[in-house]
Structures are given as structure tokens and as C-alpha cells.
Motif scaffolding. Structure first.
Motif, mmCIF file in Angstrom:
data_model
loop_
_atom_site.group_PDB
_atom_site.id
_atom_site.type_symbol
_atom_site.label_atom_id
_atom_site.label_comp_id
_atom_site.label_asym_id
_atom_site.label_seq_id
_atom_site.Cartn_x
_atom_site.Cartn_y
_atom_site.Cartn_z
ATOM 1 N N ALA A 46 19.638 -40.933 -16.523
ATOM 2 C CA ALA A 46 19.280 -41.853 -17.606
ATOM 3 C C ALA A 46 17.755 -41.971 -17.637
ATOM 4 O O ALA A 46 17.079 -40.950 -17.689
ATOM 5 C CB ALA A 46 19.958 -43.197 -17.371
ATOM 6 N N ASN A 47 17.225 -43.189 -17.617
ATOM 7 C CA ASN A 47 15.781 -43.397 -17.620
ATOM 8 C C ASN A 47 15.469 -44.391 -16.509
ATOM 9 O O ASN A 47 16.017 -45.492 -16.494
ATOM 10 C CB ASN A 47 15.361 -43.958 -18.990
ATOM 11 C CG ASN A 47 13.856 -44.156 -19.098
ATOM 12 O OD1 ASN A 47 13.188 -44.513 -18.136
ATOM 13 N ND2 ASN A 47 13.322 -43.916 -20.275
ATOM 14 N N ARG A 50 15.346 -48.236 -16.691
ATOM 15 C CA ARG A 50 16.521 -49.090 -16.866
ATOM 16 C C ARG A 50 17.769 -48.353 -16.403
ATOM 17 O O ARG A 50 18.684 -48.116 -17.207
ATOM 18 C CB ARG A 50 16.693 -49.435 -18.347
ATOM 19 C CG ARG A 50 15.685 -50.406 -18.903
ATOM 20 C CD ARG A 50 15.911 -51.791 -18.358
ATOM 21 N NE ARG A 50 15.215 -52.795 -19.142
ATOM 22 C CZ ARG A 50 15.165 -54.073 -18.775
ATOM 23 N NH1 ARG A 50 15.762 -54.476 -17.678
ATOM 24 N NH2 ARG A 50 14.517 -54.947 -19.508
ATOM 25 N N GLY A 52 20.843 -47.455 -13.280
ATOM 26 C CA GLY A 52 21.530 -47.847 -12.054
ATOM 27 C C GLY A 52 22.099 -49.249 -12.092
ATOM 28 O O GLY A 52 22.068 -49.937 -13.115
ATOM 29 N N ARG A 160 16.577 -38.106 -17.980
ATOM 30 C CA ARG A 160 17.570 -37.414 -18.808
ATOM 31 C C ARG A 160 17.900 -36.013 -18.295
ATOM 32 O O ARG A 160 18.168 -35.110 -19.080
ATOM 33 C CB ARG A 160 17.133 -37.358 -20.273
ATOM 34 C CG ARG A 160 16.829 -38.727 -20.889
ATOM 35 C CD ARG A 160 18.026 -39.601 -21.094
ATOM 36 N NE ARG A 160 17.649 -40.944 -21.546
ATOM 37 C CZ ARG A 160 18.431 -42.007 -21.497
ATOM 38 N NH1 ARG A 160 19.654 -41.908 -21.019
ATOM 39 N NH2 ARG A 160 18.026 -43.176 -21.902
ATOM 40 N N THR A 182 20.301 -33.725 -20.671
ATOM 41 C CA THR A 182 21.456 -34.333 -21.334
ATOM 42 C C THR A 182 21.282 -34.403 -22.854
ATOM 43 O O THR A 182 22.189 -34.800 -23.560
ATOM 44 C CB THR A 182 21.699 -35.756 -20.806
ATOM 45 O OG1 THR A 182 20.551 -36.557 -21.114
ATOM 46 C CG2 THR A 182 21.930 -35.751 -19.303
ATOM 47 N N ARG A 183 20.095 -34.020 -23.331
ATOM 48 C CA ARG A 183 19.867 -34.073 -24.778
ATOM 49 C C ARG A 183 19.624 -32.708 -25.392
ATOM 50 O O ARG A 183 19.430 -32.589 -26.597
ATOM 51 C CB ARG A 183 18.686 -34.980 -25.082
ATOM 52 C CG ARG A 183 19.035 -36.426 -24.812
ATOM 53 C CD ARG A 183 17.824 -37.280 -24.936
ATOM 54 N NE ARG A 183 18.172 -38.700 -24.891
ATOM 55 C CZ ARG A 183 17.276 -39.665 -24.966
ATOM 56 N NH1 ARG A 183 16.005 -39.366 -25.101
ATOM 57 N NH2 ARG A 183 17.661 -40.915 -24.919
ATOM 58 N N THR A 221 27.175 -44.887 -15.770
ATOM 59 C CA THR A 221 26.549 -43.567 -15.566
ATOM 60 C C THR A 221 26.974 -42.978 -14.224
ATOM 61 O O THR A 221 26.840 -41.778 -14.019
ATOM 62 C CB THR A 221 24.999 -43.642 -15.532
ATOM 63 O OG1 THR A 221 24.609 -44.719 -14.706
ATOM 64 C CG2 THR A 221 24.420 -43.792 -16.910
ATOM 65 N N ASP B 30 15.423 -44.888 -25.742
ATOM 66 C CA ASP B 30 14.855 -44.446 -24.467
ATOM 67 C C ASP B 30 15.483 -45.147 -23.268
ATOM 68 O O ASP B 30 15.656 -44.537 -22.225
ATOM 69 C CB ASP B 30 13.339 -44.720 -24.432
ATOM 70 C CG ASP B 30 12.583 -43.881 -25.447
ATOM 71 O OD1 ASP B 30 13.163 -42.890 -25.926
ATOM 72 O OD2 ASP B 30 11.436 -44.228 -25.769
ATOM 73 N N VAL B 31 15.763 -46.424 -23.396
ATOM 74 C CA VAL B 31 16.178 -47.169 -22.202
ATOM 75 C C VAL B 31 17.678 -47.171 -21.943
ATOM 76 O O VAL B 31 18.100 -47.430 -20.821
ATOM 77 C CB VAL B 31 15.677 -48.647 -22.223
ATOM 78 C CG1 VAL B 31 14.158 -48.693 -22.158
ATOM 79 C CG2 VAL B 31 16.221 -49.409 -23.410
ATOM 80 N N PRO B 33 21.050 -46.715 -20.578
ATOM 81 C CA PRO B 33 21.540 -45.907 -19.455
ATOM 82 C C PRO B 33 22.643 -44.928 -19.856
ATOM 83 O O PRO B 33 22.751 -43.860 -19.279
ATOM 84 C CB PRO B 33 22.091 -46.935 -18.464
ATOM 85 C CG PRO B 33 21.630 -48.260 -18.906
ATOM 86 C CD PRO B 33 21.243 -48.163 -20.337
ATOM 87 N N LEU B 34 23.445 -45.307 -20.836
ATOM 88 C CA LEU B 34 24.551 -44.437 -21.245
ATOM 89 C C LEU B 34 24.129 -43.455 -22.341
ATOM 90 O O LEU B 34 24.908 -42.603 -22.749
ATOM 91 C CB LEU B 34 25.743 -45.287 -21.714
ATOM 92 C CG LEU B 34 26.703 -45.808 -20.635
ATOM 93 C CD1 LEU B 34 27.360 -44.654 -19.898
ATOM 94 C CD2 LEU B 34 26.039 -46.715 -19.633
#
Ligand code: FAD
Ligand code: SF4
Ligand code: SF4
Lengths: 578, 77
Positions: A46-47, A50, A52, A160, A182-183, A221, B30-31, B33-34
Motif C-alpha cells: 500500500a503506502n 497509511r 498496516g 504499491r 499493483t497499478r 491488505t 494515494d493513502v 491501504p486497499l
């Protein structure tokens, strides 16, 4: 965004940390601090800003060993007993001895811990024996504070990217990882001298009662990719049959919440409003009593706060509705449920694999080393029992420091190019089909089967049927799954991890022919604890392409446990009044 | 076998008037998580593309204009 592109790049580093949730950032930070010249990369699906379990923050420390309140010996003893004796104490003791330094370091990052008027830490008693819970008044700042430190230390962050398979050298040493964007579905090979796996729990194993795939206790996730990768790289996994199951608000995935509301006087009650467990601390033994009450005429189970003063409830809401699961207030508003008026219905969560709350994880020693040379693991997915958030930070630090020292002494190992080609083929196979079954259907079915057959109480014949049915789903995954964009490809790869974890859960559960850890490993056809044959770890691993399991002795205790104390956690049920 | 779409009501809604994605903002995308939010090619505004939400709220908390609202997914309500 999301269209599938071709691409393959390669980078090299000294320490590669996979998973930028809680343990990962700390591992990367500590590695870089210890050796500023080292190339440290943090890879995240993810990023990191934000991601976990702590994406939004955390309500408090569930397991702080604070001088004056508890000693490392007491904590080690408590966790050994809570974990039914199956515990290598060295990593637990190490955590307990180091975690106060980590608290002070977090404090210096700007994360505050609750103090009394006298300036002492305001530690609360929630566990059966000792006091270890420390609230965090500005718990919503944890992730931001951590992120600032990563920027300051110039840790290289790759967001990502989903790690899919570890690379190993000819001699079995760790050599890096293969990751997929993932993108865009582009591949990245990260060669590394050491790798630290911090990808969290296997949280998408069971299906929540609501049927909503994403309503899991764990950050969704966390699909168990780390468990699957460690397994395929040949690492040992410990006590996978010791599932994670948590008591939650019915239909809402927030903790319900022993650690926050308990110290204010709230408790878990049955439908008559009576307490039935001595202690709300999460253990398998407690969960068994919870389950028994749910199934009994006195069920279901409730969180009881309506005896508390309205202002006290307000204080509890200020934490529960704001910090780690801030959508909880909305859930109650929708339902028209108010803690002040009525007890709130609770239920047990779906099953998962997790050491942070339970004891199922990739086997590690007190230096966070797995059984594969150069491969480390920390946080929820590493086998240190009940280590929660502070354990993720502390053991992340241990891993980062040891890994960067080890990296200074070795070269970047070579890897087999064919492994990358094979992995690209595996990953992209569902994108080559025009027709077939989409990942969400496969996932739904796999997780429904987990609920039907692998969830405790565990029955041998049922688990065997479960294995056979899950094998059919795997066959579909290999031969009929279709993927149309890179986002769906991430989901497809996650289903593959979920199936690996389900297979491991079934295999390990069948291996241990006794019952232990209360509900977590309640085997109906072997209802007793069998100390003679099963006072040991079970270690699952992949040998010659097949799943195997073996017993491993529990290391001799550093902190002795008196015979009379051993079953303290078995006495959870409140004695009936005459 | 053909693939059909099963309609769902998504939990996260974006107020198009407040959203400034057309000025280059991508914060919520961007933020998350999913990774379930995207900027629409059609409207130039953020929207929920995939119904895979953990209702965790970084999207709403970090949006600079208060355009995002996270609701509880219908199955849990
Ligand atoms: C709702 C909730 C409440 C909790 N409350 C408390 C509490 O009050 N106090 C407490 O002490 N503990 C609490 N815990 C436990 C604590 O948060 C966890 O034990 C700890 O945060 C785990 O850290 P971790 O680094 O192992 O996992 P995480 O923080 O979950 O991080 C895992 C990371 O790995 C990434 N990842 C996953 N797969 C891949 C992949 N294939 N490639 C790359 N990256 C990947 C994920 O995106 C994620 O960022 C709570 C947990 C939850 C879920
Ligand atoms: S963060 Fe807010 S303003 Fe920015 S794209 Fe998302 S909805 Fe629009
Ligand atoms: S609530 Fe969480 S998962 Fe849902 S869209 Fe917002 S950030 Fe993403």
C-alpha cells in the motif's frame, strides 16, 4: 492506471524490508541508524504513510513492560503461561527487556503515553496476572511520527509493490524478492543481502460472519503473503494450528474492548448481564469460555458499559470512536446502539494466523532470524507470541540491527534467472485468459470453506473434507482464474496466499493430535492436552516441494514456571455462585 | 462463461463540488491501504472504483477539502 503493462527492473540493496506497517518501518529505521552507509529499502503493497494495522493509529500499548510495574521475568512468565507453555522464552525475554527503551524512543518521536498526576506511567491491569496496558493519548499520531523518522533517515521507500516470492541462492541463502506493481503489473527484482519480512498477519483467512470479504479484524491488505513467501522459500513456520480468533463487536471489526474500556470498569457479560470470565485479556482459553457462553442458553455475549457514568462512557468513546477504528461511532449511530443505554452485542472474529495476538508465525529466534540464512521476520507474522504493537516495534528494531550487521559481512548473493521467469509466468497466467473465474469469487469460496471446515471446534473428518475442497479451488486458481487489470491481479495473488495459509492451517491442525490453547486448537476428537507427546512446537515447512511437519523441542525455560502456576490461564471461568 | 457485474452500493462517497482532483489532488487515492479509489476520467473527480473497503478512514481524514465520507458497508450496517 490499472492496465497491465510489461516491465522488469532490478535493484540491489543491503537490507530489504518487506511490509511498511509497524515492524517494517522500525526495522528499516534502525538498520539505517546503525549503518547510515547501508542501502535500506522498504517495500510496501500500500503506502507507508497509511498502511498496516496502525494506519489510523492505536489506542494504546497492550503489553508494555514498564519498570516499577512489571519486570521482564514477570512478563516472560505471563506470556509462557498464557501460551500454554509452548514458548521459547529467549525472544520474549529479549522483547521484555528492550521494550521500555523503545517506549522512550517513541516518546522522543512525539508519541505520548498516559501519565498519572505524579508523572508516572499510568499502567493498567488487564492480563490475568500482571499490569502491562499503557494508553496513548495521542495514539492517532503514531504512523505520521514514524513516517517522519523514515524521511529523516532517507530510507528508500517503494510503495504499491507487492512482494510475491522470495529469491534464494544455490546454497539456500536469501537473495532477494520478486515484486509486482499493483497499478501496472510491472515486475521489480530486488536483490538483497538480507531480507526482513514484516507483512503482518494472515488476516483474510476466515470469512467474517457478515459475509463481507473486507470486514476482517486485521487490515485487509494483510492476506498472509509473508507466510506464503516464507513457506515457499523453505523457512519453518511454528504452531500454525494456534489460530488467532478475537472477541469483537458483532458485525463491526473493532476490538470490543478489554484494553480500553476494561480499565474504566466495562466488562464482557452474558445475556443476563453477568460476568462469566475472570479476565478479558485475549487468550485461547478466554476465547473458549467466550465461545461456550455464545453457544449456551446464556448467550450471546455483550460488552457491558451501561452501568458506568455517562461521562466515563464519553471518555471511552473518545478513544474507541476516534483512534484506531474511527468508523466505529458511525456503526453504532446507524444501529441506534448507545453504550449508555444497552449492552452491545459481541461475537468472535473469523480465524486468522497471527503471532501478534496469538502464536502462529514464521519461526524466529531472539535475533528475529528465521531458519533461512539472511531472512528475518518481525511483527504479527513472526513467531514471538502475543507481541502486539510494541512487539512489532521492538522486534523490528532487533531485526533491523542484526540484519544490517550481517549484511556488512556478506556479498549480494546470486540468484537463478529462471526463478524470475517462472514467477512471471505464474503471476501473469490469469491475465492470458479471456474467460474464467474472477479472483473475488475464488476468494469468497476459499474463505467460506475455511469457515465451514477449518474453524474450531476442529473435527478430523471435516478438516479432511476441507482439504479436498480447497484443493479444488486451487485447481481453479491454477487453471481457470481470469484477471483483467493490475488491481485484480493483486487480488488474484492474494487469493493464492490465502489458499497457501488455509492449507497450512489444515495441515498443522491435523498434525497436532491433542487440544491446546483453548479454542485456538480445540480438536474435538483429541479433547485433552497431552504434555507427554505434545509439549513441543510444531514446525511446518516445504521439503522437496511438499508440506511437512515435525516436532521441535521447547527451549529450556530461562524463567522457571512453578507447577502450581502452569494452568493459571485455564481458570478463566468465574466460579458459579451457589 | 461470460462474467456479469453484481451491483453493490459502495460505502465511500465523494462530494464532487468539494473534490479538487481536477486541480491535481490525488491524496485519497494515494493513502488508501486497499487501493480502491481512483480519479474518474469522465468527471475528473475521485470515486470508489472497487468495493473492497476496510472502512478505516485515511481517505476521509487526509482529504484537504473534506470531500470524502466513509459509510459503513451495507452488509455490516
Ligand atoms: C484493529 C486492530 C487493533 C489493534 N489494537 C492494538 C492496541 O490497541 N494495542 C496494541 O499493542 N496492539 C494492537 N493491535 C495489534 C498491533 O497493531 C499489531 O500487532 C501490529 O501493528 C502488527 O504490526 P506488523 O508490522 O506485523 O503488521 P502491519 O502493521 O499490519 O503491517 C504489515 C504491512 O505489510 C504490508 N504488506 C502485506 N503484504 C505485503 C506484500 N506482499 N508486499 C509488500 N507489503 C505487504 C501491508 O500493507 C502492511 O503495511 C491491533 C491490531 C488491529 C488490527
Ligand atoms: S483527497 Fe479529497 S480533494 Fe483530493 S482527490 Fe480525494 S476527494 Fe478529491
Ligand atoms: S475507508 Fe479505508 S479502505 Fe475504504 S476507501 Fe477509505 S482509505 Fe480506502
Amino acid at each position: 492506471m490499472d492496465e497491465i503493462k510489461q516491465g522488469l527492473s532490478e535493484i540491489e540493496c543491503d537490507v530489504l524490508v518487506i511490509g511498511g506497517g509497524t515492524a517494517g518501518p522500525m526495522a528499516a529505521y534502525k538498520a539505517k541508524r546503525r549503518n547510515p552507509k547501508a542501502r535500506v529499502v522498504l517495500l510496501e503493497k500500500a503506502n507507508v504513510k497509511r498502511s498496516g494495522a496502525i494506519a489510523m493509529g492505536m489506542d494504546g500499548l497492550n503489553n508494555a513492560v514498564v519498570p516499577g510495574f512489571a519486570t521482564p521475568e514477570q512478563y516472560t512468565k505471563e506470556i509462557t503461561i498464557a501460551n500454554d507453555g509452548i514458548c521459547d522464552q529467549a525472544p520474549v525475554y529479549k522483547y521484555a527487556s528492550r521494550c521500555f527503551d523503545v517506549i522512550q524512543e517513541l516518546d522522543s518521536f512525539g508519541i505520548k503515553f498516559q501519565k498519572t498526576e505524579n508523572g508516572d506511567f499510568d499502567v493498567k491491569k488487564v492480563h490475568h496476572l500482571g499490569s502491562y496496558v499503557l494508553p496513548m493519548p495521542n495514539g492517532e499520531t503514531v504512523k505520521k511520527a514514524l513516517y517522519r523518522q523514515l524521511r529523516r533517515e532517507k530510507v528508500l521507500i517503494s510503495n504499491r509493490y507487492m512482494a510475491t516470492r522470495l529469491l534464494t541462492a544455490k546454497d539456500g541463502r536469501i537473495a532477494g524478492v520478486i515484486a509486482v506493481n499493483t497499478r501496472s503489473a510491472e515486475f521489480l527484482v530486488l536483490r538483497a543481502k538480507t531480507v526482513i519480512l514484516c507483512t503482518g498477519a494472515a488476516g483474510r483467512l476466515g470469512l467474517p460472519q457478515s459475509g463481507y470479504l473486507w470486514g476482517t479484524y486485521e487490515n485487509a491488505t494483510n492476506s498472509g503473503d509473508g507466510y506464503a513467501m516464507a513457506y515457499h522459500a523453505g523457512a519453518g513456520l511454528a504452531n500454525i494450528e494456534c489460530y488467532q480468533i478475537n472477541p469483537l463487536i458483532k458485525d463491526y471489526n473493532g476490538p470490543a474492548c478489554a484494553y480500553v474500556a476494561g480499565p474504566f470498569g466495562a466488562y464482557t457479560a452474558n445475556s443476563e448481564g453477568n460476568r462469566f470470565i475472570e479476565c478479558d485479556y485475549w487468550s485461547g482459553q478466554m476465547m473458549q469460555e467466550f465461545y461456550n457462553e455464545l453457544q449456551s442458553g446464556k448467550g450471546p455475549v455483550f460488552l457491558k458499559l451501561n452501568h458506568l457514568h455517562s461521562d466515563t462512557v464519553g471518555q471511552i468513546e473518545a478513544v474507541l470512536h476516534k483512534v484506531e477504528r474511527p468508523s466505529r461511532g458511525r456503526f453504532h449511530e446507524n444501529r441506534g446502539t448507545n453504550y449508555r443505554e444497552k449492552m452491545i452485542e459481541m461475537h468472535i472474529s473469523e480465524i486468522g494466523l497471527c503471532s501478534g495476538h496469538s502464536a502462529s508465525g514464521v519461526f524466529v529466534d531472539e535475533f528475529a532470524r528465521t531458519t533461512v540464512t539472511g531472512l528475518y521476520s518481525a511483527g504479527d507474522m513472526a513467531s514471538v507470541p502475543h507481541n502486539y504493537m510494541l512487539g512489532a516495534f521492538t522486534n523490528g528494531a532487533v531485526a533491523g540491527e542484526h540484519a544490517v550487521d550481517f549484511a556488512a559481512e556478506v556479498d549480494v548473493p546470486d540468484y537463478d534467472r529462471d526463478d524470475v521467469v517462472r514467477e512471471q509466468e505464474r503471476v501473469l497466467a490469469p491475465t492470458q485468459r479471456d474467460d474464467g473465474i474472477p479472483p473475488n469469487q475464488l476468494e469468497y469460496k476459499a474463505r467460506r470453506l475455511v469457515n465451514d471446515y477449518l474453524q474450531p471446534p476442529k473435527v478430523t473428518a471435516k478438516m479432511q473434507i476441507g482439504q479436498a475442497r480447497l484443493a479444488e479451488v486451487r485447481d481453479d486458481l491454477d487453471n481457470a482464474m481470469v484477471v483483467r487489470d493490475s488491481h485484480e491481479l493483486m487480488r488474484a495473488l492474494e487469493v493464492s496466499s490465502i489458499l497457501d495459509c488455509a492449507d497450512m492451517a489444515a495441515y498443522a491442525s491435523l498434525f497436532r493430535t491433542e487440544s491446546r490453547w483453548g479454542l485456538y486448537h480445540n480438536r474435538v476428537d483429541y479433547p485433552e492436552k497431552n504434555e507427554e507427546d505434545w509439549f513441543c512446537h510444531s514446525i511446518l515447512s516445504k521439503r522437496d516441494g511438499r508440506m511437512t511437519a515435525e516436532k521441535r523441542a521447547v527451549e529450556p525455560y530461562l524463567v522457571p514456571i512453578d507447577e502450581s502456576e502452569r494452568d493459571a490461564y485455564d481458570r478463566q471461568r468465574i466460579r458459579q455462585h451457589a | 462463461m461470460p462474467i456479469a457485474y453484481a451491483p453493490t452500493t459502495v460505502p465511500v462517497v465523494v462530494d464532487d463540488v468539494k473534490c479538487i482532483a481536477d486541480k491535481g489532488c490525488t491524496v485519497c487515492v494515494d493513502v488508501c491501504p486497499l487501493d480502491v479509489l481512483r480519479i474518474s476520467d469522465l468527471t475528473g473527480k475521485a470515486y470508489m472504483k472497487y468495493d473492497e473497503c476496510w472502512y478505516c478512514m485515511p481517505c476521509e481524514t487526509d482529504c484537504p477539502t473534506g470531500a470524502v465520507t466513509v459509510n459503513i458497508p451495507y452488509l455490516l450496517r
